[in-house]
Motif scaffolding. Structure first.
Motif, PDB file in Angstrom:
ATOM      1  N   ARG A 930      35.390  33.884  36.534  1.00 41.22           N
ATOM      2  CA  ARG A 930      36.673  33.411  37.161  1.00 41.22           C
ATOM      3  C   ARG A 930      37.916  34.493  36.976  1.00 41.22           C
ATOM      4  NH1 ARG A 930      35.978  28.174  35.294  1.00 41.22           N
ATOM      5  NH2 ARG A 930      35.506  26.503  36.847  1.00 41.22           N
ATOM      6  N   ARG A 931      37.935  35.123  35.664  1.00 44.39           N
ATOM      7  CA  ARG A 931      38.828  36.199  35.209  1.00 44.39           C
ATOM      8  C   ARG A 931      38.321  37.435  36.106  1.00 44.39           C
ATOM      9  NH1 ARG A 931      39.288  35.485  29.926  1.00 44.39           N
ATOM     10  NH2 ARG A 931      37.571  36.710  29.506  1.00 44.39           N
ATOM     11  N   SER A 932      37.055  37.651  36.446  1.00 42.59           N
ATOM     12  CA  SER A 932      36.791  38.915  37.081  1.00 42.59           C
ATOM     13  C   SER A 932      37.192  38.543  38.555  1.00 42.59           C
ATOM     14  CB  SER A 932      34.954  39.068  37.008  1.00 42.59           C
ATOM     15  OG  SER A 932      34.903  40.213  37.813  1.00 42.59           O
ATOM     16  N   ILE A 933      36.781  37.509  39.092  1.00 36.34           N
ATOM     17  CA  ILE A 933      37.248  37.094  40.430  1.00 36.34           C
ATOM     18  C   ILE A 933      38.676  37.254  40.706  1.00 36.34           C
ATOM     19  CG2 ILE A 933      37.123  35.423  42.280  1.00 36.34           C
ATOM     20  CD1 ILE A 933      34.713  34.391  41.065  1.00 36.34           C
ATOM     21  N   GLN A 934      39.513  36.717  39.612  1.00 37.98           N
ATOM     22  CA  GLN A 934      40.929  36.831  39.742  1.00 37.98           C
ATOM     23  C   GLN A 934      41.287  38.234  39.698  1.00 37.98           C
ATOM     24  OE1 GLN A 934      41.839  34.194  36.763  1.00 37.98           O
ATOM     25  NE2 GLN A 934      41.664  32.333  37.720  1.00 37.98           N
ATOM     26  N   GLY A 935      40.553  39.154  38.891  1.00 37.64           N
ATOM     27  CA  GLY A 935      41.147  40.347  39.115  1.00 37.64           C
ATOM     28  C   GLY A 935      40.965  41.270  40.128  1.00 37.64           C
ATOM     29  N   THR A 937      40.571  39.340  43.037  1.00 42.28           N
ATOM     30  CA  THR A 937      41.736  38.962  44.192  1.00 42.28           C
ATOM     31  C   THR A 937      43.047  39.457  43.906  1.00 42.28           C
ATOM     32  OG1 THR A 937      41.902  36.792  42.825  1.00 42.28           O
ATOM     33  CG2 THR A 937      40.138  36.995  44.581  1.00 42.28           C
ATOM     34  N   GLN A 938      43.387  39.674  42.566  1.00 46.79           N
ATOM     35  CA  GLN A 938      44.883  40.043  42.451  1.00 46.79           C
ATOM     36  C   GLN A 938      44.904  41.345  42.908  1.00 46.79           C
ATOM     37  OE1 GLN A 938      47.133  38.103  40.976  1.00 46.79           O
ATOM     38  NE2 GLN A 938      48.465  39.579  41.468  1.00 46.79           N
ATOM     39  N   THR A 939      43.934  42.284  42.791  1.00 52.46           N
ATOM     40  CA  THR A 939      43.982  43.665  43.104  1.00 52.46           C
ATOM     41  C   THR A 939      44.067  43.682  44.598  1.00 52.46           C
ATOM     42  OG1 THR A 939      42.796  44.446  41.416  1.00 52.46           O
ATOM     43  CG2 THR A 939      42.804  45.963  43.071  1.00 52.46           C
ATOM     44  N   ILE A 940      43.410  42.856  45.167  1.00 55.17           N
ATOM     45  CA  ILE A 940      43.171  42.610  46.754  1.00 55.17           C
ATOM     46  C   ILE A 940      44.591  42.154  47.323  1.00 55.17           C
ATOM     47  CG2 ILE A 940      42.136  41.629  48.635  1.00 55.17           C
ATOM     48  CD1 ILE A 940      39.635  41.853  47.099  1.00 55.17           C
ATOM     49  N   GLU A 941      45.017  40.925  46.467  1.00 48.02           N
ATOM     50  CA  GLU A 941      46.456  40.331  46.967  1.00 48.02           C
ATOM     51  C   GLU A 941      47.440  41.490  46.935  1.00 48.02           C
ATOM     52  OE1 GLU A 941      48.950  37.387  48.072  1.00 48.02           O
ATOM     53  OE2 GLU A 941      46.550  37.132  47.706  1.00 48.02           O
ATOM     54  N   ASN A 989      32.326  34.823  43.800  1.00 41.45           N
ATOM     55  CA  ASN A 989      32.829  33.442  44.174  1.00 41.45           C
ATOM     56  C   ASN A 989      31.850  32.474  44.472  1.00 41.45           C
ATOM     57  OD1 ASN A 989      35.032  31.649  44.277  1.00 41.45           O
ATOM     58  ND2 ASN A 989      34.873  31.535  46.272  1.00 41.45           N
ATOM     59  N   ARG A 990      30.664  32.959  45.243  1.00 45.85           N
ATOM     60  CA  ARG A 990      29.637  32.132  45.627  1.00 45.85           C
ATOM     61  C   ARG A 990      28.822  31.640  44.375  1.00 45.85           C
ATOM     62  NH1 ARG A 990      29.376  35.677  50.055  1.00 45.85           N
ATOM     63  NH2 ARG A 990      27.815  37.000  49.153  1.00 45.85           N
ATOM     64  N   LEU A 991      28.601  32.740  43.739  1.00 42.70           N
ATOM     65  CA  LEU A 991      27.850  32.298  42.316  1.00 42.70           C
ATOM     66  C   LEU A 991      28.648  31.283  41.642  1.00 42.70           C
ATOM     67  CD1 LEU A 991      25.783  32.935  40.187  1.00 42.70           C
ATOM     68  CD2 LEU A 991      27.187  34.644  39.295  1.00 42.70           C
ATOM     69  N   LEU A 992      29.934  31.427  41.526  1.00 44.03           N
ATOM     70  CA  LEU A 992      30.838  30.258  40.733  1.00 44.03           C
ATOM     71  C   LEU A 992      30.800  29.041  41.447  1.00 44.03           C
ATOM     72  CD1 LEU A 992      33.002  29.944  38.512  1.00 44.03           C
ATOM     73  CD2 LEU A 992      34.833  30.483  40.246  1.00 44.03           C
ATOM     74  N   ARG A 993      30.633  29.250  42.612  1.00 44.67           N
ATOM     75  CA  ARG A 993      30.509  27.806  43.367  1.00 44.67           C
ATOM     76  C   ARG A 993      29.141  27.174  43.086  1.00 44.67           C
ATOM     77  NH1 ARG A 993      31.403  29.367  47.978  1.00 44.67           N
ATOM     78  NH2 ARG A 993      33.595  29.177  47.925  1.00 44.67           N
ATOM     79  N   SER A 994      28.177  27.941  42.895  1.00 44.73           N
ATOM     80  CA  SER A 994      26.744  27.409  42.820  1.00 44.73           C
ATOM     81  C   SER A 994      26.831  26.735  41.362  1.00 44.73           C
ATOM     82  CB  SER A 994      25.839  28.373  42.872  1.00 44.73           C
ATOM     83  OG  SER A 994      25.684  29.563  42.186  1.00 44.73           O
ATOM     84  N   VAL A 995      27.508  27.418  40.651  1.00 44.52           N
ATOM     85  CA  VAL A 995      26.987  27.019  38.887  1.00 44.52           C
ATOM     86  C   VAL A 995      28.176  26.080  38.401  1.00 44.52           C
ATOM     87  CG1 VAL A 995      25.886  29.100  38.430  1.00 44.52           C
ATOM     88  CG2 VAL A 995      28.456  29.028  38.137  1.00 44.52           C
ATOM     89  N   ALA A 996      29.388  26.105  39.074  1.00 42.68           N
ATOM     90  CA  ALA A 996      30.482  25.151  38.680  1.00 42.68           C
ATOM     91  C   ALA A 996      30.879  24.210  39.518  1.00 42.68           C
ATOM     92  CB  ALA A 996      31.707  25.933  38.432  1.00 42.68           C
ATOM     93  N   LEU A1000      36.975  29.457  43.766  1.00 44.74           N
ATOM     94  CA  LEU A1000      38.315  29.813  43.757  1.00 44.74           C
ATOM     95  C   LEU A1000      38.654  29.781  45.437  1.00 44.74           C
ATOM     96  CD1 LEU A1000      38.901  32.706  41.444  1.00 44.74           C
ATOM     97  CD2 LEU A1000      39.157  30.255  40.951  1.00 44.74           C
ATOM     98  N   ASP A1001      39.565  28.866  45.905  1.00 51.59           N
ATOM     99  CA  ASP A1001      39.997  28.492  46.847  1.00 51.59           C
ATOM    100  C   ASP A1001      40.865  29.997  47.661  1.00 51.59           C
ATOM    101  OD1 ASP A1001      38.748  26.177  47.051  1.00 51.59           O
ATOM    102  OD2 ASP A1001      40.658  25.116  46.328  1.00 51.59           O
TER     103      ASP A1001
END
Length: 1333
Positions: A930-935, A937-941, A989-996, A1000-1001
């Motif tokens: 999640r932290r990696s995805i958030q990193g 997304t934060q950069t992209i955001e 995010n696809r991996l996160l959705r499959s395991v959790a 992240l929306d």
């Protein structure tokens, strides 16, 4: 008042009378004096009306009731009053009286007032409990009078038992005999009543609570009731039971049963509920009704008719109401069964037209349980309408029945079974008509079958149960079984009569069947007669077991013999069953059966005693015989106490029943005592057996407490028996027996324990745990409790087990020799093995710990750092998640418990720790993912937000356009990198959705923002071009606006800029205001300058001609000059105020700082290239304060007192209230001119307070010194004032001339380079200029 027929009051009374007596009252009653008096006289409160020979009479008192059929109608008032039309229905009550006042009052209290006042909640709460008790006693007393004296109790002497009108329920009859047993005058009557009361006790309680019984229990009650009534009728000890009373009792029991059946079935909706729900209750209701009807008919028609001592004289009694109710219930079952069978045979579509709601509609509003002559026509009409409704369905059902019959018509038995199964339908007229041919086939098959009688002739000569004998029934004697079998053969003829009686060939079948029935009946009679002869011959044979002598005691072999054979028991059953089948039992057999029944219970008891007496020695346990010796000798004295015959035998006969009863009771008591004691000892012995057998299977190692409890139970048993009177010496053999049994059990378990001591030691439970130390990255596997403690405990338990026989004492008494200690020596060979197995056990225990080491390695590293170090790409997380899932499944297969012989290792704690470590790693992976995805997304955001914000702004100037283009190029250069991060974020995010289960929306929203940025970038260049054109068109208008703003500013500046005359005022506040005004104007002009520079850039960018901004240059130069001039003042003021704000006490020793400040400014002003009005003003200030500096030493006043300071303040003109503590350097600067002017006075002032001054004053007379001092001071003052005045005038004129010259003077400059190669500007004609100055 109304008269004659118009009188409503009289009309009411006469109409009520007419309806009650069913007679038309004569017209003469309109003017009856008693009637008029009752209505018009308030004192007359009662009016009775009675019928005498169809003539109605009225009276003021209650008359009549002279015979059993007399009826009286009574009108009475609630209170003494005149009856009017208004109070007629409020003041008048009506009551009828039948038979007698006592009966009427009893029924009113029982049926009306007692239920209302005692059972209704509302009235019971308001009713006094004492009155409630009195009302209950009144009801019971009236009932007793009715039961004992009838409804017409004239006198007790005239009372007869045949008067049963007061008996309304079975409880009334039972209570009648109870009351009679207590209150009768004659003792014989009381004894007779007590006997009947005792006979009725088995059924009295059941009938009192009849409503609470189930139908099955009521069926059983009927059998008991029949036997009870039979016993009561057949008794010969007292006067026979009256026949009318017995008939009444049968009727009231029938009434109670009928009401019971109606109440039970009223809970059902007979025609609405499913047939399966109500069928059983309906059948049970019919069974109850029919069983009682049959019982009454059998008793009064057969059993009691043949009773010689007390025969039934009347006709066979049948409770007609109960019989009619059974008939009605049978009709209900038939209707429901016809409907059910029609539904089963009809197709699904046709069943809809035959639902219960449709076919049973005629019975709505009609209760089938209410049978009486008034409801019978309504019932018959409803049945007729029901039959009309089912007629169409019967046509179709006939066809289906034909098919069923066609399949089995060649087999007579199956064909008969089909007809019997559908008997209710085939009996229907329409179906019977449709099945005419089939019924004729059945008739022919039955005729052929009956003609072949070989089967009957063969079986009738065999025995029940044989292949060639009659079919056997359950629990039936042989003769009864044969008769029942024959009657079943007769049933085929009865079925044929029910279904085939209308056929033309039925008469021939009937004639043949009659012949067959004659044969069957002859066989029945033959079997009965053979049985009768056998029984009669047996009665005559003394050896048959039916004789007067019933018990023999032979002292030769000591055995007791009972002469009551088992044949008598079977005789009782056969007599009862044959009587139920309708056979008349011969009198001798019946008498023998009665006798056998009479002494049946005594014979059973004697048989039991004799059997016990003959086998008591076999029942005793050998080791317990010393304990039973006394009781056995006491029991043996009872049979010996009777008289003996010549052969040495004791004979007991039936001649004296009372003596027999006493003897049986005495013998039974002794036997019961011996039996009880023997059973008790055997029970103790059996309990001990169970306990020792249990101990034999109880692990001596693991369950030592159970061994202790079992041994304690044995000792407690011995102690309890000793407390009950058994001598300890008598129990020695029994104790020794149980010690040997305990030795066997103990040695068995001891040997079992030694063979596998490592397995059989008490269970040791330990936990395998993973414990953390200091942090989550430092943990290790360990046992709890520790390994060394487990080892010590094991060897301690082993030593305790080996020494058990030394402490074991069994059940031995104090002083008896113990037999258990030798057990250790006998089994010492097994000790070496147990120590070898112990070492092996602990090696295996350590191996279990080693097996889990690899699983807890995660608890020995820092997971967070490990994850951060090794997880970068999406595949890193994916690979770890897969491995973690596999490890999770593998961990589930880890054992929850490991068994190492007697040590049980609970692995749940370490498994929980492993699960926790796996979960922690899983959570860490999720968190890092999640932290990696958030990193990402934060950069992209940030990129998207910044880019969107940069590209969304419309540039209004060239700077903005350049900046926007720079942003655009930067965005283009970073876009591939951001796209790569976007792709990585989506994959993760696809991996996160499959395991959790949820990702992240923000990715979705971010994608929409990215798409929006793409659109903005595509339209950006076009927007820039458009904006450039717009800006080009706006430049000219912006110039005009700028020129107007500049002109306005120039006009205001010229007007408001500081003038030179304000400098002459010396007002510092005004000067500071001018300084602030210049700063404000500079800031305002700076904004205009920004606009001017922007306009110049726009003109350059758009290739436009540059406009003339000379006015702006002039204004700028003018403002810079003023700013520079007034900036000098600002700098002076800041330095000046810094010193002026110091307090004087602190600063008076630092005046040199102020002097240096003045010197610096003087140098600075001197170095100015061109003097200005401000520089001139500042130079004046510097000169003023320089003049004051030498005089400051006079105002230091280190040695002045407070009063001296106040004098100095007054001298200097300081404001009133000034004190030394609050005195600042600013205060002295404000009076700088005064200080300079009064320098002399200050000098003198200080001198006066100096030591030298006062020394001189003491050397001359005081008046001379004072005069001299004052004269000297005045001279000095006058000289000083004159000099200063001349100097001031000269200086002021020179300064004014210098100011004028300076305002108009111009200098010619020339460039000069000094020795340091610095360029300097020198004034030409310097000598001339100095001369001018």
């Amino acid at each position: 008042m109304l008269q004659s027929s118009d009188d409503v009051r009289k009309k009411f009374i006469l109409t009520t009378t007419s309806n009650f007596f069913l007679l038309k009252p004569p017209s003469s009653l309109q003017n009856n004096p008693e009637l008029n008096s009752f209505l018009d006289d308030a004192n007359e409160c009662v009016l009775s009306v009675y019928n005498n020979e169809n003539d109605i009479h009225m009276s003021k008192t209650i008359k009549g009731l002279g015979n059993n059929k007399q009826k009286v109608l009574v009108f009475f008032k609630l209170q003494p009053t005149v009856i009017t039309e208004e109070n007629l229905h409020q003041s008048l009550l009506v009551s009828s009286m039948l038979d007698s006042p006592i009966n009427t009052l009893y029924q009113a209290v029982k049926q009306v007032f007692a239920p209302v006042l005692l059972k209704d909640e509302r009235w019971r709460a308001a009713f006094d409990p004492k009155l409630a008790d009195l009302l209950s006693e009144l009801e019971q007393g009236l009932g007793s009078v009715i039961r004992h004296h009838g409804v017409h109790p004239s006198s007790k002497k005239d009372r007869k038992e045949d008067d049963v009108l007061g008996i309304l329920t079975p409880s009334d009859e039972f209570q009648y005999w109870t009351d009679l047993a207590e209150n009768a005058e004659k003792i014989t009557v009381r004894e007779r009543a007590a006997y009947f009361e005792e006979q009725f006790k088995p059924i009295q309680k059941e009938y009192a609570g009849l409503e609470s019984l189930s139908m099955t229990e009521v069926v059983d009650l009927l059998d008991i009731s029949k036997d009870t009534l039979d016993d009561v009728w057949r008794q010969t000890d007292f006067e026979p039971y009256p026949e009318p009373r017995m008939s009444r009792l049968m009727d009231v029991i029938a009434g109670a049963l009928g009401r019971y059946v109606q109440k039970k079935l009223s809970d059902h909706k007979i025609f609405e509920e499913p047939f399966t729900t109500v069928r059983e209750d309906l059948k049970m209701g019919i069974l109850i009704c029919e069983q009682w009807v049959v019982a009454c008919e059998h008793l009064t028609g057969q059993a009691w008719k043949r009773q010689s001592l007390h025969p039934w004289k009347g006709n066979k009694h049948c409770p007609q109401v109960l019989q009619n109710l059974a008939k009605r219930l049978d009709e209900v079952i038939t209707l429901r069964m016809v409907h059910e069978k029609l539904l089963r045979l009809l197709s699904g579509a046709k069943q809809q037209a035959l639902t219960s709601d449709v076919v049973f509609e005629p019975f709505s509003g009609l209760n089938p349980l209410h049978y009486n002559p008034y409801t019978e026509p309504l019932w018959k009409a409803a049945v007729a309408q029901f039959e009309r409704l089912i007629t169409p369905s019967e046509q179709e059902v006939s066809g289906r029945l034909k098919n069923y019959i066609a399949d089995v018509q060649n087999n007579p038995q199956q064909l008969l079974h089909v007809f019997q199964k559908h008997k209710e339908l085939i009996q229907r007229p329409s179906i019977s008509k449709e099945l005419q041919s089939e019924r004729e086939i059945l008739l022919a098959r039955l005729l052929d079958y009956n003609k072949g009688t070989t089967d009957f002739e063969t079986r009738c000569h065999g025995g029940p149960g044989d292949k060639s004998g009659p079919f056997i029934g359950r629990n039936l004697p042989e003769v009864v079984n044969k008769i029942v079998w024959v009657q079943q053969l007769e049933d085929s003829s009865r079925i044929a009569e029910a279904l085939l009686s209308d056929l033309s060939g039925f008469k021939g079948f009937l004639r043949f069947s009659d012949d067959l029935l004659d044969v069957l009946r002859a066989y029945e009679q033959e079997q009965f007669e053979d049985w009768s002869r056998d029984i009669l011959s047996g009665l005559a044979d003394p050896k048959s077991g039916i004789s007067s002598r019933v018990m023999d005691l032979d002292h030769v072999d000591g055995r007791l013999q009972i002469q009551y054979s088992d044949r008598l028991v079977s005789l009782l059953r056969e007599v009862r069953q044959l009587s139920a089948l309708g056979f008349i039992i011969p009198a001798k057999i019946q008498q023998a059966a009665n006798t056998a029944d009479k002494f049946y219970r005594q014979a059973i008891v004697l048989k039991q005693v004799a059997h016990f007496y003959n086998t008591i020695d076999q029942q005793m346990i050998p080791s317990q015989k010393p304990m039973m010796l006394g009781l056995a000798l006491a029991f043996e004295q009872n049979p010996r106490s009777n008289s003996k015959d010549s052969g040495g035998k004791i004979q007991i006969t039936w001649d004296n029943p009372k003596e027999l009863e006493v003897y049986i009771a005495k013998l039974q008591t002794a036997a019961e005592k011996l039996s009880t004691e023997n059973r008790k000892l055997r029970k103790w012995h059996t309990d001990f057996v169970d306990k020792v057998v249990t101990l034999m299977n109880v692990d001596l190692l693991r369950h030592q407490q159970r061994w202790k409890e079992g041994l304690q139970d044995l000792r407690t048993g011995f102690a309890a028996l000793e407390a009950q009177g058994f001598r300890s010496d008598d129990m020695r053999a029994w104790r020794q027996h149980w010690n040997h049994q305990l030795y066997k059990a103990l040695e068995h378990q001891y040997q079992m324990g030694l063979e596998a001591l490592n397995k059989n030691l008490p269970e040791i439970h330990i936990d395998l745990t993973f414990k953390y130390f200091l942090s989550f990255s430092q943990g290790r596997l360990q046992f709890r409790p520790p390994f060394e403690e487990v080892r010590a405990r094991y060897f301690k338990e082993m030593k305790r087990f080996i020494s058990i026989p030394n402490q074991f004492k069994g059940v031995s008494a104090q002083g008896e020799e113990l037999i258990f200690s030798i057990m250790i020596d006998k089994n010492a060979s097994g000790f070496l093995t147990i120590f070898t197995k112990a070492e092996d056990l602990f090696r295996r225990l350590q191996a279990i710990q080693h097996k889990f080491k690899d699983w807890v390695v995660l608890g020995q590293v820092d997971l967070e750092k490990l994850v951060e170090k090794h997880l970068i790409l999406m595949h890193d997380w994916e690979k770890n998640f897969k491995a973690l899932k596999a490890k999770g499944k593998e961990s589930e297969r880890l054992p929850s418990q490991e068994k190492v012989d007697c040590i049980t290792v609970n692995c749940e704690p370490v498994k929980a720790a492993i699960d926790d470590l796996i979960q922690r790693l899983f959570d860490m992976l999720l968190m890092s993912l999640r932290r990696s995805i958030q990193g990402h997304t934060q950069t992209i955001e940030n990129f998207v937000s910044e880019s969107t914000e940069a590209l969304s702004v419309r540039p209004e100037s060239m700077e903005e356009i350049s900046a926007t283009r720079g942003h655009y190029n930067q965005i283009l250069s970073r876009k591939p990198e951001i796209l790569q991060q976007f792709q990585s974020a989506e994959e993760k995010n696809r991996l996160l959705r499959s395991v959790a289960g949820a990702g992240l929306d923000s990715i979705t929203a971010l994608k929409a923002k990215w798409d929006k940025l793409e659109l903005i970038m595509e339209s950006h260049q076009l927007m820039i071009k458009e904006q450039v054109e717009v800006m080009r068109s706006k430049v000219a208008s912006h110039m005009d606006i700028y020129r107007a703003d500049l002109e306005r500013f120039k006009a205001r500046w010229d007007q408001l800029k500081p003038k030179e005359d304000i400098l002459e005022t010396g007002d510092h506040a005004a000067l500071l205001g001018c300084l602030q005004n210049i700063k404000d104007k500079q800031q305002e002009f700076q904004e205009l300058e920004l606009v001017r520079h922007k306009l110049l850039e726009d003109c350059s960018y758009f290739n436009l001609e540059c406009p003339d901004f000379s006015l702006a240059e002039e204004t700028k130069q003018d403002m810079e000059d003023y700013s520079q001039m007034w900036g000098l003042y600002e700098e002076w003021q800041e330095g000046f105020m810094e010193k002026a704000q110091e307090d004087w006490i602190t600063f008076r020793s630092k005046t040199y700082i102020f002097e240096e400040f003045l010197f610096n400014w003087q140098e600075k002003l001197r170095k100015l290239e061109q003097p200005t009005a401000m520089s001139v003003k500042l130079q004046a200030e510097v000169d003023k304060y320089k003049n004051m500096v030498p005089v400051l030493k006079y105002v230091r006043g280190e040695h002045l007192s407070q009063d001296h300071w106040l004098d100095m303040f007054r001298l200097l003109g300081l404001p009133k209230g000034t004190t030394l503590e609050r005195l600042t350097f600013q205060d002295l600067l404000n009076v700088a001119n005064t200080i300079v002017e009064k320098a002399f006075q200050l000098k003198v002032f200080l001198l006066m307070f100096s030591n030298t001054f006062w020394e001189v004053a003491t050397m001359v007379p005081f008046h001379i010194f004072l005069s001299y001092t004052l004269l000297k001071m005045d001279k000095l003052v006058l000289q000083d004032l004159n000099s200063r005045a001349q100097a001031e005038v000269t200086i002021r004129e020179a300064l004014r001339e210098l100011d004028v010259w300076g305002a108009s003077a111009t200098f010619t400059l020339t460039e000069y380079t000094d020795s340091n190669s610095r360029s300097l500007s020198l004034i030409k004609d310097w000598k001339d200029i100095v001369n001018q100055v």
